[in-house]
Design a protein around this motif. Structure first.
Motif: not given
Length: 74
Positions: A1-5
Motif C-alpha cells: 500500500m502506497k502512503t502519502l508523504k
C-alpha cells in the motif's frame, strides 16, 4: 500500500500575475518546480495552493503533486 508523504520545502516564487488579492506564481528549488495560485489575506500572509513536480521527472508521464504553503510578507 502506497502512503502519502508530506515533506516541507522552501521554494522561491516569482509572481507572474496579480489582481486584487489573487496572484499566479511560478518557482521552485533545486528539487521541485511549483505553479501556485496565491491568496493575500488581511494580515501579511499569502496562502498558496497549486501543483509541484520533481525536476528530474518533469517530462515523464506522471501526475504532479499538490502544493500547499504560505508566504509571510514583511
Amino acid at each position: 500500500m502506497k502512503t502519502l508523504k508530506i515533506q516541507p520545502e522552501n521554494v522561491y516564487l516569482l509572481r507572474v500575475f496579480e489582481k486584487d488579492r489573487l496572484s499566479l506564481n511560478i518557482g521552485g528549488n533545486m528539487k521541485i518546480g511549483v505553479l501556485t495560485l496565491g491568496y493575500k489575506t488581511k494580515i501579511p500572509i499569502v496562502v498558496h495552493s497549486g501543483l509541484s513536480k520533481r525536476w528530474d521527472k518533469l517530462f515523464k508521464p506522471e501526475l504532479p503533486g499538490i502544493f500547499v504553503g504560505f508566504e509571510v510578507r514583511f
